[in-house]
Design an enzyme around this catalytic site. Structure first.
Site, PDB file in Angstrom:
ATOM      1  N   LEU A  25      -9.744 -37.728  58.490  1.00 30.23           N
ATOM      2  CA  LEU A  25     -10.309 -36.435  58.139  1.00 30.23           C
ATOM      3  C   LEU A  25     -11.300 -36.644  57.011  1.00 30.23           C
ATOM      4  O   LEU A  25     -11.158 -37.575  56.207  1.00 30.23           O
ATOM      5  CB  LEU A  25      -9.211 -35.470  57.656  1.00 30.23           C
ATOM      6  CG  LEU A  25      -8.132 -35.047  58.661  1.00 30.23           C
ATOM      7  CD1 LEU A  25      -7.078 -34.201  57.955  1.00 30.23           C
ATOM      8  CD2 LEU A  25      -8.743 -34.267  59.816  1.00 30.23           C
ATOM      9  N   ASP A  26     -12.307 -35.781  56.926  1.00 25.89           N
ATOM     10  CA  ASP A  26     -13.233 -35.836  55.808  1.00 25.89           C
ATOM     11  C   ASP A  26     -12.458 -35.691  54.495  1.00 25.89           C
ATOM     12  O   ASP A  26     -11.394 -35.066  54.453  1.00 25.89           O
ATOM     13  CB  ASP A  26     -14.260 -34.711  55.891  1.00 25.89           C
ATOM     14  CG  ASP A  26     -15.225 -34.886  57.049  1.00 25.89           C
ATOM     15  OD1 ASP A  26     -15.292 -35.997  57.609  1.00 25.89           O
ATOM     16  OD2 ASP A  26     -15.907 -33.903  57.391  1.00 25.89           O
ATOM     17  N   LYS A  27     -13.042 -36.211  53.434  1.00 27.00           N
ATOM     18  CA  LYS A  27     -12.396 -36.168  52.123  1.00 27.00           C
ATOM     19  C   LYS A  27     -11.963 -34.755  51.739  1.00 27.00           C
ATOM     20  O   LYS A  27     -10.846 -34.540  51.263  1.00 27.00           O
ATOM     21  CB  LYS A  27     -13.343 -36.728  51.057  1.00 27.00           C
ATOM     22  CG  LYS A  27     -12.804 -36.668  49.635  1.00 27.00           C
ATOM     23  CD  LYS A  27     -13.808 -37.233  48.639  1.00 27.00           C
ATOM     24  CE  LYS A  27     -13.274 -37.101  47.213  1.00 27.00           C
ATOM     25  NZ  LYS A  27     -14.231 -37.633  46.221  1.00 27.00           N
ATOM     26  N   THR A  49     -11.566 -32.114  53.692  1.00 23.73           N
ATOM     27  CA  THR A  49     -10.814 -31.399  54.719  1.00 23.73           C
ATOM     28  C   THR A  49      -9.327 -31.697  54.543  1.00 23.73           C
ATOM     29  O   THR A  49      -8.933 -32.845  54.355  1.00 23.73           O
ATOM     30  CB  THR A  49     -11.259 -31.829  56.130  1.00 23.73           C
ATOM     31  OG1 THR A  49     -12.654 -31.572  56.277  1.00 23.73           O
ATOM     32  CG2 THR A  49     -10.496 -31.058  57.196  1.00 23.73           C
ATOM     33  N   HIS A  86     -18.384 -34.912  61.001  1.00 23.57           N
ATOM     34  CA  HIS A  86     -18.798 -33.605  60.473  1.00 23.57           C
ATOM     35  C   HIS A  86     -19.125 -32.591  61.574  1.00 23.57           C
ATOM     36  O   HIS A  86     -19.846 -31.621  61.341  1.00 23.57           O
ATOM     37  CB  HIS A  86     -20.026 -33.755  59.554  1.00 23.57           C
ATOM     38  CG  HIS A  86     -19.776 -34.594  58.351  1.00 23.57           C
ATOM     39  ND1 HIS A  86     -20.785 -34.985  57.485  1.00 23.57           N
ATOM     40  CD2 HIS A  86     -18.635 -35.143  57.841  1.00 23.57           C
ATOM     41  CE1 HIS A  86     -20.289 -35.719  56.513  1.00 23.57           C
ATOM     42  NE2 HIS A  86     -18.989 -35.838  56.713  1.00 23.57           N
TER      43      HIS A  86
END
Length: 328
Positions: free
Chosen positions: A147-149, A151, A247
């Site tokens: 997961l994105d940082k 998120t 993203h």
């Protein structure tokens, strides 16, 4: 190791950065030396030059030049890498974030602000803290996806190589159903639908950034449904990515004119709400459902992080209004 060898990226290493792959397989190899080997073309991926930030896919081949022998302990055995030091508060937070644990799988509710893997400027990341999630197992757990940082939410970890391979296969075969919740600025013109917009990476020093690219981009598809609204000010969306582009949800929301709250990268200043709403990203991996490596199905959901729960309360959005249904 005194000769050139070739290794194949394993199923459980989907989307792993090349530098993290080397850290996992050759923990004694320093970052400076790795960068030099990459600059001089001695390390190659599928025969081509690569960067430390290159994302790997299962089946790719990595050319590895002679690296020498790993340091050994007094008994002549390879010296094990020391676990990354973490504060007692961080360890307690991670262990309290476990949503599901069995012999093969761990599922955690990843805190927002913690990167999944290392990269430029990332002094702390989940991949470096996995030893604290062993819970007595012989092997450290393995990341299956990321997961994105910024998120939060459901993140899968495999507790063995075989479990990692089966989970990765389920993700590649699209046997997994993912559900995300987001708060967006404004309300989509269509309350539910499908966003189809190809994406490609825009190179630059500011980090990963994706742009719409119908000509050369990779196919990206997102299903969405509006659960509730705060007038015309904001909308609570349920989303399901049918593809796994970097993203993707953030770019797709911005593309339909409703950027995710807190996403200045893709929404600019319009992505921030005034009047007491947190400026943090309001994107949460709410749930996942997929085949369990040992048989049957695994279905897990994660509660909202504190900043999103506070926003829901502030805007009068009621969790009870969500059916939590999968978008299919």
């Amino acid at each position: 190791m005194s000769q050139v060898i070739t290794k194949t990226v394993a199923d459980g290493e989907t989307d792993l950065r090349l530098d993290r792959w080397f850290k996992r397989h050759y923990p004694w190899l320093g970052h400076g030396r790795l960068e030099k080997l990459l600059r001089t073309g001695q390390i190659r991926v599928d025969g081509g030059r690569a960067k430390a930030s290159t994302r790997l896919e299962p089946g790719q081949t990595i050319r590895i030049p002679p690296l020498g022998e790993p340091p050994k302990d007094e008994a002549g055995k390879p010296r094990a890498a020391k676990p990354v030091k973490a504060s007692p508060e961080r360890v307690a937070e991670l262990q309290a974030a476990v949503l599901h644990k069995d012999d093969s799988v761990l599922v955690i509710n990843k805190p927002p602000g913690l990167a999944t893997q290392g990269g430029t400027g990332q002094s702390e990341h989940l991949d470096g803290l996995l030893d604290y999630l062993r819970f007595g197992a012989a092997e450290r757990p393995r990341l299956v996806h990321r997961l994105d940082k910024d998120t939060s939410g459901v993140l899968l970890l495999a507790r063995s190589a075989s479990a990692a391979a089966k989970l990765a296969q389920a993700l590649r075969a699209r046997d997994a159903h993912k559900l995300y919740w987001a708060l967006v600025v404004g309300v989509p013109q269509q309350r539910q639908g499908k966003i189809v917009l190809a994406l490609s990476k825009l190179p630059g020093a500011a980090g990963e950034r994706m742009v719409a690219d119908e000509e050369d981009g990779k196919n990206a598809v997102t299903l969405y449904r509006t659960i509730d609204t705060a007038g015309r000010r904001a909308a609570w969306l349920a989303m399901a990515p049918l593809t796994g582009r970097t993203h993707q949800l953030r770019v797709h929301c911005a593309a339909i004119g409703t950027p995710i709250v807190g996403d200045g990268k893709y929404g600019g200043q319009e992505a921030y709400l005034t009047g007491g709403v947190s400026r943090k990203l309001h994107l949460h991996a709410r749930g996942i459902r997929l085949p369990h490596p040992d048989g049957g199905n695994l279905e897990v959901r994660a509660p909202l992080p504190a900043h999103m729960a506070a926003t829901w309360d502030f805007l009068g959005l009621e969790i009870e209004k969500s059916t939590d249904a999968w978008l299919e």
